[in-house]
Design a protein around this motif. Sequence first.
Motif, mmCIF file in Angstrom:
data_model
loop_
_atom_site.group_PDB
_atom_site.id
_atom_site.type_symbol
_atom_site.label_atom_id
_atom_site.label_comp_id
_atom_site.label_asym_id
_atom_site.label_seq_id
_atom_site.Cartn_x
_atom_site.Cartn_y
_atom_site.Cartn_z
ATOM 1 N N LEU A 29 13.610 96.322 12.784
ATOM 2 C CA LEU A 29 12.350 96.322 12.030
ATOM 3 C C LEU A 29 11.729 97.713 12.051
ATOM 4 N N ASP B 83 5.239 83.326 11.764
ATOM 5 C CA ASP B 83 3.899 83.749 12.126
ATOM 6 C C ASP B 83 3.301 82.633 12.969
ATOM 7 N N GLN C 136 6.930 88.155 13.639
ATOM 8 C CA GLN C 136 7.786 87.547 12.617
ATOM 9 C C GLN C 136 9.246 87.950 12.816
ATOM 10 N N ALA C 137 9.471 89.228 13.146
ATOM 11 C CA ALA C 137 10.841 89.718 13.321
ATOM 12 C C ALA C 137 11.505 89.135 14.562
ATOM 13 N N HIS D 261 11.274 100.583 8.871
ATOM 14 C CA HIS D 261 9.961 101.126 8.532
ATOM 15 C C HIS D 261 9.722 102.461 9.246
ATOM 16 N N GLN E 256 3.828 91.573 12.225
ATOM 17 C CA GLN E 256 5.157 91.735 11.638
ATOM 18 C C GLN E 256 6.219 91.739 12.730
ATOM 19 N N VAL F 144 4.197 99.674 12.098
ATOM 20 C CA VAL F 144 4.555 98.257 11.988
ATOM 21 C C VAL F 144 3.517 97.456 12.769
ATOM 22 N N ARG G 128 16.717 91.943 2.998
ATOM 23 C CA ARG G 128 16.803 92.738 4.218
ATOM 24 C C ARG G 128 18.250 93.095 4.523
ATOM 25 N N THR H 127 13.756 86.886 1.159
ATOM 26 C CA THR H 127 13.347 87.953 2.069
ATOM 27 C C THR H 127 14.489 88.382 2.964
#
Length: 243
Positions: A177, A199, A193-194, A181, A190, A186, A134, A130
Amino acid sequence: MPRTGILPLSARGPASLHVLIVEDEARTSSELRVGLEAAGLEVRQASSGEEGLRLCAEEAFEAMVVDVMLPGISGLTLVRRLREAGNDTPVIFLSAKGDLVDRLHGLEAGGDDYLAKPYSILEVVARLRTIARRVQGRQQTGRMQVADLVWDAGHRQISRSGHRIDLTPKEYALMTLLLEHAGHVVPRGQMVQAIWGMDCAVDPNAVDVQILRLRRKVDGPYPVKLIHTLRGVGLLLEPRETA
Protein backbone atom coordinates in the motif's frame (compact mmCIF):
# COMPACT_ATOMS: atom_id res chain seq x y z
CA MET A 1 -27.83 -14.40 1.50
CA PRO A 2 -26.89 -11.50 -0.79
CA ARG A 3 -29.19 -8.55 -1.18
CA THR A 4 -29.92 -8.59 -4.88
CA GLY A 5 -31.66 -6.46 -7.47
CA ILE A 6 -30.94 -5.00 -10.88
CA LEU A 7 -27.87 -2.80 -10.64
CA PRO A 8 -28.15 0.84 -11.71
CA LEU A 9 -26.32 1.86 -14.87
CA SER A 10 -23.86 3.84 -12.76
CA ALA A 11 -22.65 0.56 -11.25
CA ARG A 12 -21.85 -0.95 -14.64
CA GLY A 13 -18.33 -0.47 -15.89
CA PRO A 14 -17.04 -0.51 -19.46
CA ALA A 15 -14.33 -3.06 -18.71
CA SER A 16 -15.49 -6.63 -18.16
CA LEU A 17 -13.81 -8.88 -15.62
CA HIS A 18 -13.65 -12.67 -15.97
CA VAL A 19 -14.74 -13.84 -12.51
CA LEU A 20 -15.01 -17.28 -10.94
CA ILE A 21 -17.64 -17.83 -8.23
CA VAL A 22 -16.93 -20.79 -5.93
CA GLU A 23 -20.10 -21.31 -3.88
CA ASP A 24 -21.88 -24.57 -3.02
CA GLU A 25 -25.27 -23.03 -2.16
CA ALA A 26 -27.08 -22.99 -5.51
CA ARG A 27 -29.39 -20.05 -4.79
CA THR A 28 -26.58 -17.83 -3.48
CA SER A 29 -24.37 -18.72 -6.44
CA SER A 30 -27.19 -17.99 -8.90
CA GLU A 31 -28.00 -14.63 -7.30
CA LEU A 32 -24.33 -13.68 -7.35
CA ARG A 33 -24.04 -14.61 -11.01
CA VAL A 34 -27.13 -12.61 -11.97
CA GLY A 35 -25.88 -9.57 -10.06
CA LEU A 36 -22.34 -9.68 -11.42
CA GLU A 37 -23.49 -10.25 -14.99
CA ALA A 38 -25.92 -7.33 -14.64
CA ALA A 39 -22.85 -5.23 -13.80
CA GLY A 40 -21.18 -6.36 -17.03
CA LEU A 41 -18.86 -9.02 -15.59
CA GLU A 42 -18.20 -12.41 -17.22
CA VAL A 43 -18.92 -15.18 -14.74
CA ARG A 44 -18.08 -18.87 -14.33
CA GLN A 45 -19.33 -20.98 -11.42
CA ALA A 46 -17.98 -23.86 -9.35
CA SER A 47 -19.89 -25.63 -6.59
CA SER A 48 -16.90 -27.08 -4.71
CA GLY A 49 -13.26 -26.39 -3.95
CA GLU A 50 -12.19 -29.27 -6.15
CA GLU A 51 -14.13 -27.89 -9.10
CA GLY A 52 -12.67 -24.45 -8.41
CA LEU A 53 -9.13 -25.83 -8.57
CA ARG A 54 -9.90 -27.61 -11.84
CA LEU A 55 -11.35 -24.51 -13.47
CA CYS A 56 -8.37 -22.41 -12.32
CA ALA A 57 -6.06 -24.94 -13.98
CA GLU A 58 -8.05 -24.69 -17.23
CA GLU A 59 -8.82 -20.97 -17.42
CA ALA A 60 -7.32 -17.64 -16.39
CA PHE A 61 -9.58 -15.56 -14.17
CA GLU A 62 -9.12 -11.91 -13.25
CA ALA A 63 -10.85 -12.29 -9.88
CA MET A 64 -12.58 -14.87 -7.70
CA VAL A 65 -15.43 -14.85 -5.19
CA VAL A 66 -14.99 -17.81 -2.82
CA ASP A 67 -17.24 -19.06 -0.02
CA VAL A 68 -15.20 -20.04 3.03
CA MET A 69 -17.37 -23.04 4.00
CA LEU A 70 -17.28 -25.42 1.03
CA PRO A 71 -17.81 -29.20 0.98
CA GLY A 72 -14.57 -31.14 0.71
CA ILE A 73 -11.80 -28.61 0.17
CA SER A 74 -12.68 -25.45 2.11
CA GLY A 75 -12.42 -22.01 0.55
CA LEU A 76 -9.36 -21.26 2.70
CA THR A 77 -7.61 -24.45 1.57
CA LEU A 78 -8.52 -23.74 -2.05
CA VAL A 79 -6.88 -20.32 -1.96
CA ARG A 80 -3.83 -21.58 -0.06
CA ARG A 81 -3.26 -24.22 -2.76
CA LEU A 82 -3.62 -21.62 -5.50
CA ARG A 83 -1.08 -19.34 -3.81
CA GLU A 84 1.35 -22.23 -3.27
CA ALA A 85 1.06 -22.97 -7.01
CA GLY A 86 1.91 -19.36 -7.85
CA ASN A 87 -1.64 -18.32 -8.77
CA ASP A 88 -2.13 -14.70 -7.62
CA THR A 89 -5.69 -14.21 -8.89
CA PRO A 90 -7.33 -11.74 -6.47
CA VAL A 91 -9.88 -13.37 -4.15
CA ILE A 92 -12.81 -12.06 -2.14
CA PHE A 93 -13.92 -14.46 0.58
CA LEU A 94 -17.60 -14.70 1.51
CA SER A 95 -18.64 -16.12 4.87
CA ALA A 96 -21.45 -16.24 7.40
CA LYS A 97 -18.72 -15.66 10.01
CA GLY A 98 -17.76 -12.02 10.16
CA ASP A 99 -15.72 -11.52 13.31
CA LEU A 100 -12.17 -10.19 13.18
CA VAL A 101 -10.47 -13.56 13.78
CA ASP A 102 -12.29 -15.18 10.87
CA ARG A 103 -11.45 -12.25 8.58
CA LEU A 104 -7.79 -12.44 9.54
CA HIS A 105 -7.75 -16.17 8.78
CA GLY A 106 -9.09 -15.39 5.31
CA LEU A 107 -6.46 -12.75 4.63
CA GLU A 108 -3.65 -14.92 5.98
CA ALA A 109 -4.79 -17.76 3.69
CA GLY A 110 -4.09 -15.47 0.74
CA GLY A 111 -7.39 -13.65 0.30
CA ASP A 112 -7.45 -10.03 -0.79
CA ASP A 113 -10.76 -9.11 0.82
CA TYR A 114 -13.48 -10.58 3.03
CA LEU A 115 -17.23 -9.94 3.12
CA ALA A 116 -19.62 -11.24 5.75
CA LYS A 117 -23.12 -12.37 4.76
CA PRO A 118 -25.53 -10.70 4.13
CA TYR A 119 -23.74 -8.44 1.68
CA SER A 120 -24.69 -6.11 -1.13
CA ILE A 121 -24.06 -7.15 -4.74
CA LEU A 122 -23.06 -3.54 -5.40
CA GLU A 123 -20.33 -3.88 -2.78
CA VAL A 124 -19.10 -7.18 -4.23
CA VAL A 125 -18.82 -5.57 -7.68
CA ALA A 126 -17.03 -2.50 -6.32
CA ARG A 127 -14.54 -4.58 -4.35
CA LEU A 128 -13.90 -6.92 -7.28
CA ARG A 129 -13.03 -3.99 -9.52
CA THR A 130 -10.85 -2.40 -6.84
CA ILE A 131 -8.70 -5.46 -6.19
CA ALA A 132 -8.51 -6.28 -9.91
CA ARG A 133 -7.23 -2.75 -10.69
CA ARG A 134 -4.69 -3.05 -7.89
CA VAL A 135 -3.30 -6.35 -9.22
CA GLN A 136 -3.36 -5.21 -12.86
CA GLY A 137 -1.40 -2.10 -11.88
CA ARG A 138 1.24 -4.23 -10.20
CA GLN A 139 1.50 -6.53 -13.21
CA GLN A 140 1.95 -3.57 -15.56
CA THR A 141 4.73 -2.03 -13.49
CA GLY A 142 6.41 -5.34 -12.72
CA ARG A 143 9.15 -3.83 -10.57
CA MET A 144 9.28 -0.67 -8.53
CA GLN A 145 12.22 0.92 -6.73
CA VAL A 146 12.41 3.50 -3.95
CA ALA A 147 16.01 4.31 -2.99
CA ASP A 148 17.64 0.87 -2.51
CA LEU A 149 14.34 -0.92 -1.90
CA VAL A 150 13.02 -3.01 -4.80
CA TRP A 151 9.50 -4.42 -5.07
CA ASP A 152 9.10 -7.34 -7.47
CA ALA A 153 5.30 -7.44 -7.68
CA GLY A 154 5.19 -10.50 -9.93
CA HIS A 155 7.02 -12.63 -7.36
CA ARG A 156 5.59 -10.80 -4.31
CA GLN A 157 9.11 -10.03 -3.09
CA ILE A 158 10.59 -6.96 -1.43
CA SER A 159 14.33 -6.45 -0.94
CA ARG A 160 16.74 -3.76 0.23
CA SER A 161 20.34 -3.45 -0.92
CA GLY A 162 19.93 -6.86 -2.55
CA HIS A 163 18.72 -8.57 0.64
CA ARG A 164 15.23 -10.07 0.62
CA ILE A 165 12.93 -8.88 3.42
CA ASP A 166 10.64 -11.60 4.76
CA LEU A 167 7.24 -10.09 5.58
CA THR A 168 4.07 -11.56 7.04
CA PRO A 169 0.90 -11.26 4.90
CA LYS A 170 -0.27 -8.23 6.89
CA GLU A 171 3.14 -6.56 6.71
CA TYR A 172 3.29 -7.20 2.96
CA ALA A 173 -0.20 -5.74 2.49
CA LEU A 174 0.80 -2.58 4.36
CA MET A 175 4.13 -2.26 2.53
CA THR A 176 2.58 -2.65 -0.92
CA LEU A 177 0.00 0.00 0.00
CA LEU A 178 2.81 2.42 0.89
CA LEU A 179 4.66 1.55 -2.33
CA GLU A 180 1.56 2.12 -4.43
CA HIS A 181 1.28 5.59 -2.86
CA ALA A 182 5.01 6.39 -2.60
CA GLY A 183 5.53 10.10 -1.97
CA HIS A 184 1.95 10.53 -0.76
CA VAL A 185 0.47 10.27 2.72
CA VAL A 186 -1.54 7.11 3.40
CA PRO A 187 -4.21 7.75 6.06
CA ARG A 188 -4.77 5.31 8.90
CA GLY A 189 -8.19 4.21 7.64
CA GLN A 190 -6.66 3.12 4.34
CA MET A 191 -4.06 1.09 6.24
CA VAL A 192 -6.82 -0.72 8.15
CA GLN A 193 -8.51 -1.54 4.83
CA ALA A 194 -5.26 -2.91 3.38
CA ILE A 195 -4.34 -5.02 6.42
CA TRP A 196 -7.73 -6.29 7.55
CA GLY A 197 -9.65 -6.01 4.29
CA MET A 198 -12.45 -3.78 5.58
CA ASP A 199 -13.29 -0.51 7.25
CA CYS A 200 -13.95 -1.46 10.85
CA ALA A 201 -13.13 -0.59 14.43
CA VAL A 202 -9.62 -1.95 14.90
CA ASP A 203 -7.65 -1.41 18.10
CA PRO A 204 -5.18 1.45 17.37
CA ASN A 205 -2.50 -0.60 19.10
CA ALA A 206 -2.94 -3.37 16.52
CA VAL A 207 -2.22 -0.92 13.70
CA ASP A 208 0.75 0.53 15.59
CA VAL A 209 2.18 -2.97 16.10
CA GLN A 210 2.07 -3.68 12.35
CA ILE A 211 3.74 -0.34 11.58
CA LEU A 212 6.46 -0.92 14.19
CA ARG A 213 7.23 -4.43 12.91
CA LEU A 214 7.34 -3.29 9.31
CA ARG A 215 9.59 -0.32 10.13
CA ARG A 216 12.03 -2.58 12.00
CA LYS A 217 12.37 -4.90 9.01
CA VAL A 218 12.44 -2.27 6.26
CA ASP A 219 14.32 0.61 7.93
CA GLY A 220 16.04 -0.82 11.01
CA PRO A 221 19.48 -1.73 9.59
CA TYR A 222 19.70 1.10 7.04
CA PRO A 223 20.84 4.74 7.33
CA VAL A 224 18.26 5.93 4.80
CA LYS A 225 14.81 5.67 6.36
CA LEU A 226 11.81 5.13 4.09
CA ILE A 227 8.75 4.90 6.38
CA HIS A 228 7.76 8.11 8.16
CA THR A 229 4.87 8.94 10.48
CA LEU A 230 2.96 12.18 10.09
CA ARG A 231 1.30 12.43 13.48
CA GLY A 232 -2.47 12.56 13.20
CA VAL A 233 -2.34 12.14 9.42
CA GLY A 234 -0.81 8.82 8.35
CA LEU A 235 2.32 7.22 6.89
CA LEU A 236 4.58 8.45 4.11
CA LEU A 237 7.05 6.39 2.07
CA GLU A 238 10.03 8.42 0.85
CA PRO A 239 13.82 8.24 1.36
CA ARG A 240 15.28 10.48 4.06
CA GLU A 241 18.85 10.50 5.35
CA THR A 242 19.19 10.18 9.13
CA ALA A 243 21.00 13.01 10.88
